[in-house]
Write a protein that holds these residues in place. Structure first.
Motif, mmCIF file in Angstrom:
data_model
loop_
_atom_site.group_PDB
_atom_site.id
_atom_site.type_symbol
_atom_site.label_atom_id
_atom_site.label_comp_id
_atom_site.label_asym_id
_atom_site.label_seq_id
_atom_site.Cartn_x
_atom_site.Cartn_y
_atom_site.Cartn_z
ATOM 1 N N ARG A 291 8.043 -34.916 30.541
ATOM 2 C CA ARG A 291 8.344 -36.177 31.248
ATOM 3 C C ARG A 291 9.802 -36.582 31.047
ATOM 4 O O ARG A 291 10.453 -37.086 31.956
ATOM 5 C CB ARG A 291 7.434 -37.296 30.748
ATOM 6 N N ALA A 292 10.321 -36.322 29.849
ATOM 7 C CA ALA A 292 11.711 -36.681 29.553
ATOM 8 C C ALA A 292 12.706 -35.674 30.139
ATOM 9 O O ALA A 292 13.920 -35.848 30.036
ATOM 10 C CB ALA A 292 11.905 -36.783 28.040
ATOM 11 N N GLY A 293 12.181 -34.590 30.726
ATOM 12 C CA GLY A 293 13.073 -33.590 31.302
ATOM 13 C C GLY A 293 13.755 -32.725 30.261
ATOM 14 O O GLY A 293 14.783 -32.105 30.523
ATOM 15 N N ALA A 294 13.188 -32.656 29.057
ATOM 16 C CA ALA A 294 13.808 -31.875 27.975
ATOM 17 C C ALA A 294 13.253 -30.459 27.901
ATOM 18 O O ALA A 294 13.903 -29.570 27.364
ATOM 19 C CB ALA A 294 13.586 -32.577 26.637
ATOM 20 N N ALA A 295 12.046 -30.262 28.432
ATOM 21 C CA ALA A 295 11.402 -28.948 28.314
ATOM 22 C C ALA A 295 10.471 -28.742 29.499
ATOM 23 O O ALA A 295 10.138 -29.681 30.224
ATOM 24 C CB ALA A 295 10.611 -28.873 27.006
ATOM 25 N N ARG A 296 10.097 -27.465 29.692
ATOM 26 C CA ARG A 296 9.078 -27.185 30.712
ATOM 27 C C ARG A 296 8.201 -26.044 30.241
ATOM 28 O O ARG A 296 8.569 -25.285 29.345
ATOM 29 C CB ARG A 296 9.731 -26.867 32.059
ATOM 30 N N ARG A 297 7.023 -25.945 30.841
ATOM 31 C CA ARG A 297 6.108 -24.847 30.537
ATOM 32 C C ARG A 297 6.446 -23.668 31.429
ATOM 33 O O ARG A 297 6.755 -23.847 32.605
ATOM 34 C CB ARG A 297 4.662 -25.279 30.842
ATOM 35 N N ASP A 298 6.406 -22.471 30.840
ATOM 36 C CA ASP A 298 6.731 -21.285 31.620
ATOM 37 C C ASP A 298 5.932 -20.113 31.060
ATOM 38 O O ASP A 298 6.239 -19.628 29.968
ATOM 39 C CB ASP A 298 8.246 -21.011 31.543
ATOM 40 N N ALA A 299 4.917 -19.683 31.797
ATOM 41 C CA ALA A 299 4.107 -18.517 31.419
ATOM 42 C C ALA A 299 3.642 -18.582 29.965
ATOM 43 O O ALA A 299 3.891 -17.668 29.172
ATOM 44 C CB ALA A 299 4.884 -17.220 31.680
ATOM 45 N N GLY A 300 2.986 -19.672 29.621
ATOM 46 C CA GLY A 300 2.425 -19.794 28.274
ATOM 47 C C GLY A 300 3.436 -20.173 27.213
ATOM 48 O O GLY A 300 3.117 -20.238 26.029
#
Ligand SMILES: [Zn+2]
Length: 308
Positions: A291-300
């Motif tokens: 939500r804070a735009g600091a991280a994202r999920r990518d293939a586990g």
């Protein structure tokens, strides 16, 4: 707006894993303030040796604004490369000498640093001449209770470490963990607000000149923390997980529950404030980082969001 800095003040703007490195040049001996995170030490040494940096000269001294891993992680590497002494704030020296990895937020926070020797201490209230400029060391407790900032009245430059950034400041321990931290944060901001400052060289981010606006943001963050301790808890855990993510570059999502269960600060904060199952805490932190735009999920995997 470009910050007006004298030519002997060189700022190597780094990122959120490594603090900025500030080189103060003079014929009397060049001085480096803060050395970044240990994993970035080779890059820091290359920047330091570059034409913009020492350009073939040697280094006379390393100084730290405070002793968190992203500010002192390269100290040992610099001392090895240049054989120069290291000076840390007086209040930090005992922690470094006994390598108190809890108080220094090293393994306690899932971080790493290379141990180094303290040769000298920086005394709040004293004035130091580095780069042909006078720097007054001022105690700046809050984010780090032993931190100092350096102020040059002539050019109205403030080297603020993590006590003041353009947008906020370094994480502060909640009241139940350290009752002195948040009041000290406010008192430090009050002290900084009384200085006549034209340009701030922060521990992270570009130097900036709109000091009044930065102070206003810092005061309003402080007021929000004062009104809601849980906000400080969530903020601290978010910042710490983001830091580890920048360090490791990717973290398997299915290993995050074990991470928050094993790294002491996550475990302690969870036990004290949140009482969530590790899976639920990991899930909540991932959601907040996204939500804070600091991280994202990518293939586990959890990965740092690009462009940060
Ligand atoms: Zn810090």
């Amino acid at each position: 707006m470009t910050a007006p800095l004298p030519p002997q003040v060189r700022v190597f703007v780094r990122d959120w894993l490594s603090s900025n490195n500030i080189l103060l040049k003079s014929a009397a001996g060049h001085v480096l303030i803060d050395t970044g995170y240990v994993r970035h030490a080779p890059l820091m040494l290359a920047l330091l040796a570059s034409r913009q940096g020492l350009d073939g000269d040697t280094l006379a001294r390393v100084v730290n604004t405070h002793c968190h891993s992203d500010h002192m992680g390269g100290n040992a590497a610099v001392a090895r490369a240049y054989g120069c002494p290291i000076a840390v704030p007086e209040g930090e020296a005992p922690l470094i000498r006994r390598w108190d990895t809890k108080a220094l937020w090293i393994d306690y926070a899932g971080q790493t640093a290379e141990r180094f020797d303290v040769d000298d201490v920086i005394v709040p209230g004293a004035t130091y001449v580095w780069g042909n400029l006078q720097w007054r060391a001022l105690a700046a407790p809050g984010h780090d209770m032993g931190a100092v900032v350096f102020y040059n009245p002539e050019h109205r430059i403030l080297i603020s470490g993590d006590a003041l950034w353009e947008n906020g400041y370094g994480l502060v321990m909640p009241r139940e963990v350290d009752p002195a931290a948040l009041p000290a944060t406010r008192a430090t901001l009050d002290m900084l607000a009384k200085l006549d400052v034209a340009v701030v060289i922060p521990g992270h981010g570009e130097p900036f000149t709109d000091v009044a606006a930065a102070l206003e943001r810092a005061f309003s963050r402080t007021a929000a923390f004062e009104a809601d301790e849980m906000r400080m808890v969530r903020h601290a855990l978010k910042v710490l997980l983001t830091f580890t993510l920048l360090d490791r570059q990717r973290m398997p999502l299915d290993e995050l529950p074990a991470f928050v269960e094993q790294v002491p600060i996550f475990r302690d904060f969870n036990a004290r404030y949140l009482q969530l199952a590790p899976v639920a805490l990991a899930q909540r932190l991932v959601d907040e980082l996204e939500r804070a735009g600091a991280a994202r999920r990518d293939a586990g995997m959890l990965v740092p969001a690009s462009g940060r």
